[in-house]
Design an enzyme around this catalytic site. Structure first.
Site, short mmCIF file in Angstrom:
data_model
loop_
_atom_site.label_atom_id
_atom_site.label_comp_id
_atom_site.label_asym_id
_atom_site.label_seq_id
_atom_site.Cartn_x
_atom_site.Cartn_y
_atom_site.Cartn_z
CD1 TRP A 1 1.01 7.78 -18.90
CD2 TRP A 1 2.68 9.07 -19.55
NE1 TRP A 1 1.79 7.89 -17.90
CE2 TRP A 1 3.18 8.72 -18.36
CE3 TRP A 1 3.45 9.93 -20.37
CZ2 TRP A 1 4.18 9.16 -17.70
CZ3 TRP A 1 4.53 10.26 -19.85
CH2 TRP A 1 5.06 10.20 -18.54
CG ASP B 1 3.83 3.22 -24.15
OD1 ASP B 1 3.12 3.07 -25.03
OD2 ASP B 1 3.72 2.86 -23.07
CG ASP C 1 8.69 4.23 -21.68
OD1 ASP C 1 8.05 4.03 -22.42
OD2 ASP C 1 8.57 4.51 -20.56
#
Length: 349
Positions: A269, A206, A179
């Site tokens: 997501w 991600d 992230d």
């Protein structure tokens, strides 16, 4: 006999007016007006020794651009550009992103001093809630040590988070693991447009994610091994609202020193389990290394990737592939609406 009051001549009246003006404090400037430029240096040679201190000096609801020039150094601090401080330009003075690094090590699971944990969004080293923010020649990093905190859950650790609209990032770097770069908006009904160019973004899980409308162009996206040395991950995790475009990656390179066929281009997501979202990523005219899987999209949290807006167009390199049921490609006609100009909807960075 009482003397008569002295009458000031025109020259004396002018001199008095000038003297009064000279003695008037600068603080009488109109609210919301800021100095056009501020300077930061870690070695104490400038007016500000940290980034946040300079941002704090910008008055709320500023109406004109303020350039904060940052001299080379490592700035270990958490920074927030609040929503009421637009028009800030953060510029590294040397012209090299590697010379100015803003870094911290909070993660989603890091305990907060007042109780609770930071959460993913709150873990950001640098957070931008304001509109019309620009950054050039800066590195944003999160160096949270996953191995040293193996017993702690939630290792998401954001380097840079944006929530505003009309954000320009040029010649920047964003480094982390999970992230890294959160490109978001204030809420799902408000568009947050971001333009990233000539930059480097690295991570493994991600690491480009959120609901913003973002164009990433002429940049290098580096997939990295996990801290334990394993090679597996996901480049993007969009959470786009259905009325807006998502992420457009164009004229760039996706590469990294990892095992072949171990990284997905993305997964959808559905933040908070919100099934009304419609995640979107288009990767076009981009060089893909052999790190990218032959089936480049995958499911997330029970939501199938086929329900998202995922597509490629005219990519090249060993990680590129031909159109198939598991690898959707745009037609030439469709590709005409998947461009930076159409994506950003009338805003020219």
């Amino acid at each position: 006999m009482r003397s008569r009051p002295r009458t000031l001549t025109a020259p004396l009246l002018l001199a008095a007016a000038l003297l009064t003006t000279a003695l008037t404090p600068a603080a009488t400037a109109a609210p919301g007006h800021a100095a056009a430029s501020l300077t930061v240096a870690a070695d104490g040679s400038a007016a500000f020794g940290g980034i946040q201190a300079a941002i704090d000096a910008v008055p709320a609801n500023n109406t004109s651009p303020v350039t904060i020039t940052v001299h080379p150094g490592v700035y270990r601090e958490v920074v927030l550009v609040p929503s009421d401080k637009p028009h800030i330009r953060l510029v590294g003075s040397s012209g090299r992103a590697a010379d100015v690094t803003i870094v911290y090590n909070n993660s989603s699971g890091t305990p907060k001093p007042g109780g609770g944990t930071y959460g993913t969004s709150g873990s950001a080293t640098f957070a931008v809630d304001a509109d019309d923010f620009q950054a050039r020649n800066i590195t944003f990093a999160n160096d949270f040590d996953e191995l040293a905190h193996a017993d702690q859950p939630n290792h998401q650790a954001v380097a840079l988070r944006t929530r505003g609209d009309r954000i320009v990032l040029s010649n920047i770097a964003a480094h982390g693991d999970q992230d890294t770069l959160l490109l978001d908006s204030a809420n799902k009904d408000r568009q947050g447009r971001v333009h990233i160019s000539h930059s480097t973004i690295s991570g493994n899980v991600d690491f480009i994610f959120g609901r913003a409308t973002a164009v990433i162009t002429r940049s290098v996206i580096q997939v990295t091994r996990r801290p334990d040395g394993t090679s597996a991950g996901y480049v993007t995790a969009p959470s786009t609202a259905p009325r807006f475009p998502g992420f457009l990656i164009t004229d760039s390179t996706i590469t990294g020193e990892v095992s072949a066929g171990t990284y997905y281009l993305g997964r959808p997501w559905y933040s908070g389990g919100d099934a009304t979202l419609h995640p979107q990523v288009t990767v076009r005219d981009t060089q893909l290394s052999d790190a990218i899987r032959a089936t480049p999209w995958t499911d997330m949290s029970g939501f199938p990737w086929q329900g998202a807006r995922f597509a490629e167009y005219r990519n090249s390199g060993p990680g590129a592939g031909t159109p198939s049921g598991t690898r959707p490609h745009l037609t030439d006609q469709q590709a005409g609406s998947h461009t930076p100009a159409t994506w950003l909807g009338g805003w020219t960075p």
